[in-house]
Structure formats: C-alpha cells, structure tokens
Design an enzyme around this catalytic site. Structure first.
Site, PDB file in Angstrom:
ATOM      1  N   GLN A 272      -3.640 -10.635   4.185  1.00 18.57           N
ATOM      2  CA  GLN A 272      -2.719 -10.268   5.265  1.00 18.57           C
ATOM      3  C   GLN A 272      -1.451 -11.116   5.096  1.00 18.57           C
ATOM      4  O   GLN A 272      -1.248 -12.121   5.769  1.00 18.57           O
ATOM      5  CB  GLN A 272      -3.388 -10.502   6.621  1.00 18.57           C
ATOM      6  CG  GLN A 272      -4.700  -9.706   6.751  1.00 18.57           C
ATOM      7  CD  GLN A 272      -5.452 -10.019   8.018  1.00 18.57           C
ATOM      8  OE1 GLN A 272      -5.273  -9.372   9.040  1.00 18.57           O
ATOM      9  NE2 GLN A 272      -6.291 -11.036   7.971  1.00 18.57           N
ATOM     10  N   MET A 273      -0.604 -10.705   4.185  1.00 16.41           N
ATOM     11  CA  MET A 273       0.467 -11.556   3.677  1.00 16.41           C
ATOM     12  C   MET A 273       1.540 -11.896   4.706  1.00 16.41           C
ATOM     13  O   MET A 273       2.216 -12.914   4.587  1.00 16.41           O
ATOM     14  CB  MET A 273       1.104 -10.912   2.443  1.00 16.41           C
ATOM     15  CG  MET A 273       0.163 -10.831   1.251  1.00 16.41           C
ATOM     16  SD  MET A 273       0.944 -10.161  -0.248  1.00 16.41           S
ATOM     17  CE  MET A 273       1.080  -8.412   0.193  1.00 16.41           C
TER      18      MET A 273
ATOM     19  N   HIS B 153      -3.942  -2.778   0.239  1.00 21.27           N
ATOM     20  CA  HIS B 153      -3.250  -2.346   1.458  1.00 21.27           C
ATOM     21  C   HIS B 153      -4.233  -1.600   2.347  1.00 21.27           C
ATOM     22  O   HIS B 153      -4.379  -1.891   3.516  1.00 21.27           O
ATOM     23  CB  HIS B 153      -2.058  -1.448   1.102  1.00 21.27           C
ATOM     24  CG  HIS B 153      -1.365  -0.836   2.276  1.00 21.27           C
ATOM     25  ND1 HIS B 153      -0.185  -0.137   2.167  1.00 21.27           N
ATOM     26  CD2 HIS B 153      -1.680  -0.795   3.602  1.00 21.27           C
ATOM     27  CE1 HIS B 153       0.206   0.287   3.368  1.00 21.27           C
ATOM     28  NE2 HIS B 153      -0.702  -0.077   4.247  1.00 21.27           N
TER      29      HIS B 153
ATOM     30  N   ARG C 281      -6.639   3.106  11.903  1.00 21.38           N
ATOM     31  CA  ARG C 281      -5.836   4.246  11.458  1.00 21.38           C
ATOM     32  C   ARG C 281      -6.545   5.099  10.420  1.00 21.38           C
ATOM     33  O   ARG C 281      -6.430   6.326  10.424  1.00 21.38           O
ATOM     34  CB  ARG C 281      -4.502   3.753  10.897  1.00 21.38           C
ATOM     35  CG  ARG C 281      -3.563   4.866  10.485  1.00 21.38           C
ATOM     36  CD  ARG C 281      -2.169   4.352  10.215  1.00 21.38           C
ATOM     37  NE  ARG C 281      -1.261   5.438   9.914  1.00 21.38           N
ATOM     38  CZ  ARG C 281       0.058   5.305   9.840  1.00 21.38           C
ATOM     39  NH1 ARG C 281       0.617   4.111  10.042  1.00 21.38           N
ATOM     40  NH2 ARG C 281       0.824   6.340   9.549  1.00 21.38           N
ATOM     41  N   HIS C 282      -7.287   4.463   9.522  1.00 18.82           N
ATOM     42  CA  HIS C 282      -7.875   5.195   8.392  1.00 18.82           C
ATOM     43  C   HIS C 282      -9.394   5.091   8.315  1.00 18.82           C
ATOM     44  O   HIS C 282     -10.074   6.097   8.080  1.00 18.82           O
ATOM     45  CB  HIS C 282      -7.285   4.665   7.074  1.00 18.82           C
ATOM     46  CG  HIS C 282      -5.803   4.755   6.984  1.00 18.82           C
ATOM     47  ND1 HIS C 282      -5.125   5.945   6.813  1.00 18.82           N
ATOM     48  CD2 HIS C 282      -4.846   3.785   7.052  1.00 18.82           C
ATOM     49  CE1 HIS C 282      -3.819   5.712   6.772  1.00 18.82           C
ATOM     50  NE2 HIS C 282      -3.621   4.417   6.915  1.00 18.82           N
TER      51      HIS C 282
ATOM     52  N   HIS D 133      -5.581  -2.785  11.908  1.00 20.41           N
ATOM     53  CA  HIS D 133      -4.695  -1.621  11.809  1.00 20.41           C
ATOM     54  C   HIS D 133      -5.246  -0.598  10.809  1.00 20.41           C
ATOM     55  O   HIS D 133      -5.289   0.610  11.101  1.00 20.41           O
ATOM     56  CB  HIS D 133      -3.298  -2.071  11.381  1.00 20.41           C
ATOM     57  CG  HIS D 133      -2.385  -0.930  11.034  1.00 20.41           C
ATOM     58  ND1 HIS D 133      -1.742  -0.177  11.989  1.00 20.41           N
ATOM     59  CD2 HIS D 133      -2.042  -0.393   9.823  1.00 20.41           C
ATOM     60  CE1 HIS D 133      -1.017   0.761  11.398  1.00 20.41           C
ATOM     61  NE2 HIS D 133      -1.193   0.655  10.085  1.00 20.41           N
ATOM     62  N   GLU D 134      -5.659  -1.077   9.644  1.00 21.43           N
ATOM     63  CA  GLU D 134      -6.124  -0.156   8.606  1.00 21.43           C
ATOM     64  C   GLU D 134      -7.415   0.543   9.005  1.00 21.43           C
ATOM     65  O   GLU D 134      -7.601   1.731   8.731  1.00 21.43           O
ATOM     66  CB  GLU D 134      -6.299  -0.912   7.285  1.00 21.43           C
ATOM     67  CG  GLU D 134      -5.001  -1.292   6.630  1.00 21.43           C
ATOM     68  CD  GLU D 134      -4.145  -0.078   6.283  1.00 21.43           C
ATOM     69  OE1 GLU D 134      -4.677   0.862   5.671  1.00 21.43           O
ATOM     70  OE2 GLU D 134      -2.948  -0.083   6.612  1.00 21.43           O
TER      71      GLU D 134
END
Length: 219
Positions: free
Chosen positions: A89-90, A52, A110-111, A106-107
């Site tokens: 990316q399911m 994730h 964001r992180h 996105h990941e």
C-alpha cells in the site's frame, strides 16, 4: 417428482461454488516508479512490480461493487506480512497501512466480492499472491532488453510478456506523467476462473499500440 428433482438439481448447480459468474481474472501489477511519480506521491516504494488488484471480468466489461459481505480487516500477522511484501500500500506509511488496510479494503469491496462464489476473502488475497508468484515480469522484461529508463514500442513490450503467458495477450496500461510521453504504468495478466491457465486480456487502449511511438519504462 422427477421434474421437481431435476429443477432442484439445476438450481443447486447454479448456486454451486464451482460455477463462476465471470469469464476470467485480470491480475493487475503496478510499476512503482511510474505510479509514485512525482516522488512525494508515495510513502513507500518497491523496486519491483507490486499487486494493484485481482479483477473478475466478463468478456466486455469488468465486474465491480457486487453485493456481499464487505472487507474485514486482517488481524493475523502472517497474512499481513505476506501481503505487505507482494501487495504494498505504497501511498501510506507501514503502520497506518497495516492498521487500516485501505488499499486491500478498496480492492476487495470493489472487485473481490464479485468472485466470492469461488473464493472467500482470504482465498482471494492468497490467490492474487500465488498468481503473482508465477511471474517475474521484471526479469522477463530485462531478458528482452527492456530495462528501467529505456523506451520500447508497445509491440516489443507485449511480445516479451507473451513469452511467459503462453502467448496470451496482456493488458498494458500507460499514463502520461509528462505531457506527450506515454509510460508503462501497469501490466494486466489474465487467468481463467480456476486460475490454472492463462487467458487473453481485453486491452484498455491507454498505451499507443502503433509501432511509431515508444513507451517509457520509467527508472
């Protein structure tokens, strides 16, 4: 002059890439059967845990949306193919996922940016894959009798995972896809900033941690 040089040295050390601005990483691995429930939620699935994200964290909170250069789409087939095997990316079909890379974008935004002083974008993604390769959580769980379709207490699942994390606490994350039924959705495994040893994870408390309730490991 000596004081000026000392101050400059301290400043350079503070800006050095060997100095982490976070306490540990959490590698978050998703169980697809739970994430993709009901079945039409995902365009693609995996029969094993998939990444994730990799989240830099402080002791009491998670770092998010830090300043820095945003995600730049990968163009090299080799890294895209590796990511597609480990960080699926399911929710998207393969062509769209590879072209737009929405989850990876996105990941990272964001992180990932929050650990840019240690790892640039490519290094961040390759690190996540390397850390996942250290673990085979599905085999570990099966070894302890925790197989898809069965129910177990929080303590039983945690104890099984701690056999491969040097006895450090994971973060078990649960959801209620069916009202009143807690099911294992994700497992967070934590590492120190250098990513060479395990670290205790802060619990998200989304699972029932008492011994009176059993958690579903969805088939």
């Amino acid at each position: 002059r000596l004081q000026l040089l000392s101050a400059l040295f301290i400043l350079l050390f503070a800006l050095s890439p060997v100095s982490a601005n976070f306490d540990y990483f959490q590698l978050v691995l998703t169980w697809p059967a739970s994430f993709c429930y009901p079945k039409n939620k995902c365009q693609r699935r995996s029969n094993n845990f998939t990444i994730h994200g990799l989240w830099p964290e402080k002791k009491h909170f998670r770092l998010e949306f830090c300043p820095g250069d945003k995600f730049s789409r990968f163009k090299e087939d080799n890294i895209i193919n590796v990511l597609e095997r480990h960080w699926i990316q399911m929710r998207f079909d393969e062509d769209y996922a590879n072209a737009k890379q929405p989850l990876w974008q996105h990941e990272y935004n964001r992180h990932g940016i929050c650990c840019k002083n240690l790892y640039d974008q490519k290094a961040y993604f390759l690190l996540a894959i390397r850390l996942k390769d250290k673990l085979d959580l599905l085999t570990t769980l099966r070894t302890h009798g925790i197989t898809p379709g069965t129910k177990h207490t929080f303590g039983e699942i945690q104890k099984a995972i701690k056999t491969v994390t040097n006895n450090k606490d994971p973060d078990l994350k649960c959801v209620e896809n069916i009202k009143g039924v807690k099911e294992l959705n994700e497992i967070g495994i934590c590492f120190n900033p250098a990513a060479d040893s395990f670290h205790d994870c802060r619990h998200s408390y989304t699972c029932d941690e008492t011994d009176s309730t059993q958690t579903l490991f969805r088939r």
